[in-house]
Design a protein around this motif. Structure first.
Motif, PDB file in Angstrom:
ATOM      1  N   PRO A  74      78.702  55.836  61.589  1.00  0.00           N
ATOM      2  CA  PRO A  74      77.713  56.143  60.555  1.00  0.00           C
ATOM      3  C   PRO A  74      78.014  57.491  59.905  1.00  0.00           C
ATOM      4  CG  PRO A  74      76.793  56.574  62.718  1.00  0.00           C
ATOM      5  CD  PRO A  74      78.130  55.941  62.952  1.00  0.00           C
ATOM      6  N   ALA A  75      77.675  57.599  58.645  1.00  0.00           N
ATOM      7  CA  ALA A  75      77.997  58.807  57.893  1.00  0.00           C
ATOM      8  C   ALA A  75      77.080  59.958  58.283  1.00  0.00           C
ATOM      9  CB  ALA A  75      77.871  58.525  56.395  1.00  0.00           C
ATOM     10  N   GLY A  76      77.665  61.134  58.456  1.00  0.00           N
ATOM     11  CA  GLY A  76      76.872  62.310  58.784  1.00  0.00           C
ATOM     12  C   GLY A  76      77.704  63.571  58.699  1.00  0.00           C
ATOM     13  N   TYR A  77      77.082  64.649  58.256  1.00  0.00           N
ATOM     14  CA  TYR A  77      77.768  65.935  58.166  1.00  0.00           C
ATOM     15  C   TYR A  77      77.843  66.566  59.548  1.00  0.00           C
ATOM     16  CZ  TYR A  77      78.781  70.775  56.878  1.00  0.00           C
ATOM     17  OH  TYR A  77      79.336  72.029  56.775  1.00  0.00           O
ATOM     18  N   VAL A  78      79.028  67.014  59.940  1.00  0.00           N
ATOM     19  CA  VAL A  78      79.219  67.642  61.251  1.00  0.00           C
ATOM     20  C   VAL A  78      78.956  69.139  61.099  1.00  0.00           C
ATOM     21  CG1 VAL A  78      80.798  67.932  63.199  1.00  0.00           C
ATOM     22  CG2 VAL A  78      80.928  65.862  61.800  1.00  0.00           C
ATOM     23  N   GLN A  83      77.208  54.013  45.886  1.00  0.00           N
ATOM     24  CA  GLN A  83      76.211  54.739  46.666  1.00  0.00           C
ATOM     25  C   GLN A  83      76.782  56.043  47.192  1.00  0.00           C
ATOM     26  OE1 GLN A  83      75.211  52.807  50.405  1.00  0.00           O
ATOM     27  NE2 GLN A  83      77.172  51.735  50.448  1.00  0.00           N
ATOM     28  N   VAL A  84      75.895  56.993  47.442  1.00  0.00           N
ATOM     29  CA  VAL A  84      76.278  58.237  48.103  1.00  0.00           C
ATOM     30  C   VAL A  84      76.355  57.970  49.595  1.00  0.00           C
ATOM     31  CG1 VAL A  84      75.594  60.608  48.630  1.00  0.00           C
ATOM     32  CG2 VAL A  84      75.264  59.689  46.319  1.00  0.00           C
ATOM     33  N   VAL A  85      77.466  58.351  50.211  1.00  0.00           N
ATOM     34  CA  VAL A  85      77.678  58.117  51.639  1.00  0.00           C
ATOM     35  C   VAL A  85      77.150  59.280  52.468  1.00  0.00           C
ATOM     36  CG1 VAL A  85      79.425  57.745  53.420  1.00  0.00           C
ATOM     37  CG2 VAL A  85      79.689  56.664  51.182  1.00  0.00           C
ATOM     38  N   VAL A  86      77.521  60.489  52.078  1.00  0.00           N
ATOM     39  CA  VAL A  86      77.110  61.673  52.838  1.00  0.00           C
ATOM     40  C   VAL A  86      77.173  62.890  51.925  1.00  0.00           C
ATOM     41  CG1 VAL A  86      79.468  62.102  53.680  1.00  0.00           C
ATOM     42  CG2 VAL A  86      77.518  62.990  54.979  1.00  0.00           C
ATOM     43  N   GLN A  87      76.314  63.874  52.189  1.00  0.00           N
ATOM     44  CA  GLN A  87      76.280  65.101  51.396  1.00  0.00           C
ATOM     45  C   GLN A  87      76.724  66.281  52.242  1.00  0.00           C
ATOM     46  OE1 GLN A  87      72.581  67.390  49.495  1.00  0.00           O
ATOM     47  NE2 GLN A  87      73.260  65.667  48.201  1.00  0.00           N
ATOM     48  N   LEU A 117      83.654  68.856  57.684  1.00  0.00           N
ATOM     49  CA  LEU A 117      83.939  67.600  58.366  1.00  0.00           C
ATOM     50  C   LEU A 117      82.698  66.717  58.332  1.00  0.00           C
ATOM     51  CD1 LEU A 117      86.262  66.319  60.031  1.00  0.00           C
ATOM     52  CD2 LEU A 117      85.215  67.323  62.068  1.00  0.00           C
ATOM     53  N   ALA A 118      82.898  65.422  58.054  1.00  0.00           N
ATOM     54  CA  ALA A 118      81.798  64.463  58.074  1.00  0.00           C
ATOM     55  C   ALA A 118      82.289  63.172  58.708  1.00  0.00           C
ATOM     56  CB  ALA A 118      81.276  64.200  56.664  1.00  0.00           C
ATOM     57  N   THR A 119      81.412  62.524  59.439  1.00  0.00           N
ATOM     58  CA  THR A 119      81.759  61.225  60.007  1.00  0.00           C
ATOM     59  C   THR A 119      81.599  60.151  58.933  1.00  0.00           C
ATOM     60  OG1 THR A 119      79.489  61.009  60.839  1.00  0.00           O
ATOM     61  CG2 THR A 119      81.159  61.844  62.366  1.00  0.00           C
ATOM     62  N   LYS A 120      82.329  59.087  59.110  1.00  0.00           N
ATOM     63  CA  LYS A 120      82.376  58.036  58.087  1.00  0.00           C
ATOM     64  C   LYS A 120      81.397  56.901  58.360  1.00  0.00           C
ATOM     65  CE  LYS A 120      85.836  55.161  55.697  1.00  0.00           C
ATOM     66  NZ  LYS A 120      87.230  54.653  55.759  1.00  0.00           N
ATOM     67  N   ASN A 166      87.772  57.419  60.594  1.00  0.00           N
ATOM     68  CA  ASN A 166      86.440  57.786  61.096  1.00  0.00           C
ATOM     69  C   ASN A 166      85.848  59.051  60.485  1.00  0.00           C
ATOM     70  OD1 ASN A 166      86.261  55.691  63.275  1.00  0.00           O
ATOM     71  ND2 ASN A 166      88.077  56.781  64.014  1.00  0.00           N
ATOM     72  N   TYR A 167      86.640  59.792  59.695  1.00  0.00           N
ATOM     73  CA  TYR A 167      86.160  61.078  59.202  1.00  0.00           C
ATOM     74  C   TYR A 167      86.556  61.313  57.732  1.00  0.00           C
ATOM     75  CZ  TYR A 167      85.211  62.422  64.061  1.00  0.00           C
ATOM     76  OH  TYR A 167      84.725  62.479  65.340  1.00  0.00           O
ATOM     77  N   PHE A 168      85.732  62.156  57.089  1.00  0.00           N
ATOM     78  CA  PHE A 168      86.083  62.753  55.799  1.00  0.00           C
ATOM     79  C   PHE A 168      86.355  64.238  56.035  1.00  0.00           C
ATOM     80  CE2 PHE A 168      82.897  59.447  54.721  1.00  0.00           C
ATOM     81  CZ  PHE A 168      83.686  58.627  53.920  1.00  0.00           C
ATOM     82  N   VAL A 169      87.355  64.782  55.345  1.00  0.00           N
ATOM     83  CA  VAL A 169      87.651  66.215  55.411  1.00  0.00           C
ATOM     84  C   VAL A 169      87.638  66.768  53.994  1.00  0.00           C
ATOM     85  CG1 VAL A 169      89.330  67.984  56.041  1.00  0.00           C
ATOM     86  CG2 VAL A 169      89.048  65.960  57.494  1.00  0.00           C
ATOM     87  N   PHE A 170      86.758  67.736  53.759  1.00  0.00           N
ATOM     88  CA  PHE A 170      86.694  68.395  52.460  1.00  0.00           C
ATOM     89  C   PHE A 170      87.033  69.865  52.633  1.00  0.00           C
ATOM     90  CE2 PHE A 170      83.865  70.897  49.533  1.00  0.00           C
ATOM     91  CZ  PHE A 170      84.702  70.796  48.429  1.00  0.00           C
ATOM     92  N   VAL A 171      87.988  70.340  51.860  1.00  0.00           N
ATOM     93  CA  VAL A 171      88.412  71.741  51.912  1.00  0.00           C
ATOM     94  C   VAL A 171      87.747  72.481  50.757  1.00  0.00           C
ATOM     95  CG1 VAL A 171      90.358  73.333  51.857  1.00  0.00           C
ATOM     96  CG2 VAL A 171      90.611  71.091  52.964  1.00  0.00           C
ATOM     97  N   GLU A 172      86.866  73.401  51.106  1.00  0.00           N
ATOM     98  CA  GLU A 172      86.148  74.196  50.099  1.00  0.00           C
ATOM     99  C   GLU A 172      86.924  75.481  49.863  1.00  0.00           C
ATOM    100  OE1 GLU A 172      81.536  75.499  49.114  1.00  0.00           O
ATOM    101  OE2 GLU A 172      82.212  75.484  51.203  1.00  0.00           O
ATOM    102  N   GLN A 173      87.548  75.566  48.694  1.00  0.00           N
ATOM    103  CA  GLN A 173      88.450  76.678  48.401  1.00  0.00           C
ATOM    104  C   GLN A 173      87.734  77.782  47.632  1.00  0.00           C
ATOM    105  OE1 GLN A 173      91.507  75.863  45.379  1.00  0.00           O
ATOM    106  NE2 GLN A 173      90.531  73.893  44.985  1.00  0.00           N
TER     107      GLN A 173
END
Length: 557
Positions: A321-325, A249-253, A316-319, A273-280
């Motif tokens: 509940p999942a949500g984009y910060v 499943q998709v967790v967060v976009q 940054l996104a929370t894990k 508790n968090y996802f960190v994605f680095v957009e280069q």
């Protein structure tokens, strides 16, 4: 000789322990005039059966299992060469360790790309930097219409291998993953993730929770036909023995900074508790990808471009509940990123340690085989033009208030990394440099993952790249910046995998496993076992066959 201490090593093995006060001489800058490194980029044959290794030293009695590694093993088909490091056909390697005895085995993965290439004796499916063209034996009309069949995505799974549920999959970065048998190395089945998830592909570096759930990230089409990034979850092994992939499943976009130009991604960060994605700033030009690929036979590399004005964004996104910060907009100067080291939470901050390459110029531009197989002086000249590597620590504050504009928000006592809130609401990040030596990279990082993933930690282990040539193994204390180096003359190691000592409490209690190539030796390939605390050699298991470069892998107990 300026910043470097240049030493031509005459002893068999060099082990050095360096402290922060000795940073100017922290590396042995070794020359490679014999250019033996070229052997790791040459085609080899698979083995009909496992071959025994000759063991010297003492293997730890508790070390019993399999080291599984992926990498390219076929660098040309017929008269057609593969051009890029990430094009050679996927070869799976296995060192089996049992009761102090070691065997080595390897087989090519029977992907569609490999089988069709071997059948037609030519490159049939375009790879990362090598274009495939229609069959020259077909007439002009057949060739013309072949270009309009649509994009045929490669399943050449040469990058990594990891478990999903009770199964094992060899992967690249497309939507195809390949189920393999880790014992026999047989190819079992090809899986199209697009059948289960809204992604165009996923990275080769997922995160695995303690319960076995697998998290990954890939780009996708979001709202209004713009590009976005989906973080996805594959659940752990199912009690009813059903395939976990079917329950993905998709967790967060996360949004993309450019509508039709997603950033290249190779890994991401995850805490409890968090996802960190680095957009280069290295971008995939989607329109060019679709048009060039269908009409002119372009490669993946042809569709990359650099945005020299966007810098780098941290999402940054929370894990749970999942949500984009969306309220936190972190930005910094441009750099390339391939490998995160570790990400953890501490006192209201998220600490992100990673291997960076300065600037927006794409590092993969310098990894064509023609560059890597040059004479040593030419290799060095090419590396002089490439982005320069650093290990960096960024700190993301979670509690942000408008009245704090203009001052450093980071209050952690042990880092010099800063985060400053600007008037437009963005938080500008400046890193602390944990490791830096010109053209001497610390890459392919590993940690004690089971103990330290998402936790404050002390030690990282990496492959040392000398002008892109792998020639040492490095241990880095990320708190004190101390380093330890293992190096041996004319030896070319691979990513060091950390295996913890069972039941040990110390973070660095365990061993490092690395496949090393020593061209010209009677037994030119060996499994190296190092004490992870001291980087001293415990044992090696030598085989009488050359082993080509490997990228990533895993240890299966």
């Amino acid at each position: 000789m300026g910043f470097f201490l240049i030493i031509h090593i005459h002893i068999q093995t060099t082990l050095t322990h360096c402290c922060p006060r000795q940073r100017t001489v922290c590396e042995f800058f070794v020359e490679h005039p014999a250019a033996g490194y070229r052997k790791i980029f040459e085609t080899v044959e698979e083995l009909n059966e496992p071959i025994p290794a000759e063991v010297t030293g003492v293997m730890p009695s508790w070390l019993g299992g399999s080291l599984l590694r992926m990498g390219p093993g076929l660098f040309e088909v017929g008269d057609e060469p593969f051009y890029h490091l990430f094009d050679g056909q996927a070869l799976m390697h296995k060192f089996d360790l049992k009761s102090g005895q070691v065997t080595y085995y390897r087989k090519f993965i029977r992907t569609d790309a490999y089988v069709r290439a071997m059948t037609e004796n030519r490159v049939v499916i375009s790879e990362f930097g090598t274009a495939a063209y229609p069959d020259p034996c077909k007439n002009i009309f057949s060739r013309f219409f072949t270009y309009f069949r649509g994009i045929e995505v490669t399943d050449n799974c040469l990058v990594n291998i990891y478990p999903i549920g009770e199964d094992f999959y060899a992967v690249t970065e497309t939507n195809y993953i390949t189920k393999v048998d880790p014992d026999s190395l047989e190819t079992l089945s090809k899986v199209d993730l697009c059948k289960y998830l809204s992604v165009n592909g996923v990275t080769a570096h997922p995160h695995v929770d303690a319960d076995g759930a697998v998290y990954n990230i890939g780009n996708c089409f979001g709202k209004n036909m713009s590009l976005a990034y989906n973080i996805v979850k594959i659940p752990p092994a199912q009690k009813d023995k059903s395939d976990p992939i079917e329950k993905s499943q998709v967790v967060v976009q996360l949004p993309s900074s450019e509508r039709l130009k997603p950033s290249y991604m190779h890994s991401f960060g995850m805490t409890d508790n968090y996802f960190v994605f680095v957009e280069q700033p290295v971008k995939i030009n989607l329109l060019k990808f679709l048009s060039s690929w269908s009409i002119t036979g372009a490669t993946y590399m042809d569709c990359f471009e650099s945005n020299d004005s966007m810098g780098t964004w941290f999402h940054l996104a929370t894990k749970d509940p999942a949500g984009y910060v969306s309220s936190h907009k972190f930005r910094t100067s441009a750099f390339n990123l391939f490998h995160h080291i570790n990400t953890y939470e501490d006192e209201g901050f998220i600490v992100v340690d990673l291997c960076a390459w300065k600037g927006h110029d794409f590092v993969y531009n310098y990894l064509y085989l023609a560059n890597l197989k040059q004479e040593w002086e030419e290799v060095k000249k090419a590396a002089m033009r490439a982005p320069q590597p650093e290990v960096r620590r960024y700190v993301l504050p979670l509690d942000i208030h408008r009245e704090e504009q203009g001052r450093n928000l980071v209050s952690l006592s042990y880092t010099t990394a800063t985060a400053v809130l600007h008037r437009d609401g963005t938080i500008w990040l400046e890193p602390e440099v944990l490791y830096s030596c010109p053209r001497q990279a610390f890459e392919f990082p590993q940690i004690n993952y089971s103990l330290c993933r998402g936790k404050k930690y002390s030690f990282a282990y990496g492959l040392g790249l000398n002008h892109f040539i792998p020639d040492r193994i490095v241990k880095l204390n990320v708190q004190t910046k101390e380093t330890w180096v293992w190096q041996e003359e004319e030896c070319y190691p691979s990513e060091p995998l950390f295996v913890p000592t069972p039941g040990a409490a110390e973070e660095d209690a365990g061993v490092l496993l690395s496949i090393v190539v020593k061209p010209g030796a009677e037994r030119p390939g060996f499994l190296l076992v190092l004490d992870a605390m001291t980087l001293t050699e415990l044992a090696r298991a030598e085989v009488s066959t050359i082993i080509p470069v490997t990228l990533h892998g895993m240890y299966k107990p």
